[in-house]
Motif scaffolding. Structure first.
Motif, PDB file in Angstrom:
ATOM      1  N   SER A  26       0.904  -1.122   0.035  1.00 12.60           N
ATOM      2  CA  SER A  26      -0.282   0.017  -0.056  1.00 12.60           C
ATOM      3  C   SER A  26       0.794   1.107  -0.123  1.00 12.60           C
ATOM      4  CB  SER A  26      -0.890  -0.136   1.118  1.00 12.60           C
ATOM      5  OG  SER A  26      -1.852  -1.024   1.082  1.00 12.60           O
TER       6      SER A  26
ATOM      7  N   GLY B  39     -10.116   1.630   0.535  1.00 15.46           N
ATOM      8  CA  GLY B  39     -10.024   0.304   0.578  1.00 15.46           C
ATOM      9  C   GLY B  39      -8.644  -0.091   1.167  1.00 15.46           C
ATOM     10  N   SER B  40      -7.904   0.338   0.755  1.00 13.54           N
ATOM     11  CA  SER B  40      -6.309   0.244   1.256  1.00 13.54           C
ATOM     12  C   SER B  40      -6.037   0.501   2.426  1.00 13.54           C
ATOM     13  CB  SER B  40      -5.262   0.877   0.309  1.00 13.54           C
ATOM     14  OG  SER B  40      -5.277   0.337  -1.175  1.00 13.54           O
TER      15      SER B  40
ATOM     16  N   GLN C  42      -8.051  -2.256   4.566  1.00 12.41           N
ATOM     17  CA  GLN C  42      -6.993  -3.329   4.552  1.00 12.41           C
ATOM     18  C   GLN C  42      -5.904  -3.662   5.550  1.00 12.41           C
ATOM     19  OE1 GLN C  42      -7.508  -5.919   2.494  1.00 12.41           O
ATOM     20  NE2 GLN C  42      -5.571  -7.035   2.086  1.00 12.41           N
TER      21      GLN C  42
ATOM     22  N   TYR D  65     -11.457  -6.841   7.129  1.00 14.35           N
ATOM     23  CA  TYR D  65     -10.760  -5.936   6.365  1.00 14.35           C
ATOM     24  C   TYR D  65     -10.485  -6.319   5.079  1.00 14.35           C
ATOM     25  CZ  TYR D  65      -7.055  -9.428   7.593  1.00 14.35           C
ATOM     26  OH  TYR D  65      -6.469 -10.454   7.625  1.00 14.35           O
ATOM     27  N   ASN D  66     -10.197  -7.620   4.703  1.00 13.99           N
ATOM     28  CA  ASN D  66      -9.905  -7.997   3.465  1.00 13.99           C
ATOM     29  C   ASN D  66     -11.103  -7.846   2.388  1.00 13.99           C
ATOM     30  OD1 ASN D  66      -7.808  -9.129   1.704  1.00 13.99           O
ATOM     31  ND2 ASN D  66      -9.166 -10.952   1.678  1.00 13.99           N
TER      32      ASN D  66
ATOM     33  N   TYR E  55     -11.803  -4.098   1.561  1.00 21.05           N
ATOM     34  CA  TYR E  55     -10.666  -3.711   0.504  1.00 21.05           C
ATOM     35  C   TYR E  55     -11.529  -4.221  -0.713  1.00 21.05           C
ATOM     36  CZ  TYR E  55      -6.948  -3.814  -2.795  1.00 21.05           C
ATOM     37  OH  TYR E  55      -6.264  -3.551  -3.687  1.00 21.05           O
ATOM     38  N   HIS E  56     -11.611  -5.485  -0.985  1.00 23.03           N
ATOM     39  CA  HIS E  56     -12.346  -5.996  -2.219  1.00 23.03           C
ATOM     40  C   HIS E  56     -13.502  -5.155  -2.507  1.00 23.03           C
ATOM     41  CE1 HIS E  56      -9.151  -8.933  -1.477  1.00 23.03           C
ATOM     42  NE2 HIS E  56      -9.022  -8.848  -2.818  1.00 23.03           N
TER      43      HIS E  56
ATOM     44  N   THR F 292     -12.396  -2.012  -4.267  1.00 24.17           N
ATOM     45  CA  THR F 292     -11.907  -2.382  -5.399  1.00 24.17           C
ATOM     46  C   THR F 292     -12.877  -2.263  -6.351  1.00 24.17           C
ATOM     47  OG1 THR F 292      -9.841  -3.303  -4.072  1.00 24.17           O
ATOM     48  CG2 THR F 292     -10.331  -3.562  -6.498  1.00 24.17           C
TER      49      THR F 292
END
Length: 167
Positions: A83, A120-121, A124, A139-140, A143-144, A147
């Motif tokens: 990131s 999102g980053s 993450q 968290y993942n 992020y997606h 995205t």
């Protein structure tokens, strides 16, 4: 990227194979990020400047990958370390987009997309994020989700470029 991420997160594999797949994934992400920023520069400043951007973007990515392979602390940071690389490139892209947004109004969509990617980053890196809304989010997955919004805004921006013949 999707297939690698699914294997890394969802398949029982040895730590050595998982580490190899993480390295391949981050290599692809570096190529994607460098290509994205180069495309933004092409849109804002033309082919000559885009060519001048591609090499430093890839070299910076190579530095990140070398650090990841040689310094255990960087490898343990996984997405946080990536990131940092990505945000450096995205700040540059934001500067370029802001400079032309009046003459090329469609670039606002690219800006919105980058903002989604940055949010999102940041999410993450916050391992404590966890909630349920139809689906279990962490968290993942947050992020997606952001995205996905990036992709939608980029698509919208690309569709709007058709209204401007000199784009």
């Amino acid at each position: 990227v999707c297939v690698l991420g699914s294997v890394i997160h969802g398949v029982q594999i040895t730590p050595e194979v998982k580490d190899l797949l993480w390295n391949i994934l981050f290599f692809i992400l570096v190529l994607m990020m460098a290509s994205f920023v180069t495309a933004i520069v092409y849109e804002t400043d033309g082919l000559s400047k885009a060519k001048q951007t591609a090499v430093p973007a890839l070299l910076l990515g190579a530095v990140y990958l070398i650090l990841r392979l040689t310094i255990p602390a960087v490898k343990q940071m996984r997405f946080t370390a990536f990131s940092i690389y990505a945000i450096v490139l995205l700040v540059y892209a934001i500067i370029k987009l802001v400079a032309v947004k009046k003459e090329k109004p469609y670039v606002k969509n690219f800006l919105y997309g980058i903002i989604c990617l940055v949010i999102g980053s940041l999410a993450q890196t916050m391992k404590f994020i966890k909630f349920h809304f139809i689906y279990d989010f962490n968290y993942n997955s947050v992020y997606h989700l952001f995205t996905l919004f990036l992709l939608l805004f980029v698509y919208k921006g690309l569709k709007e470029t058709q209204k401007y013949p000199n784009s």
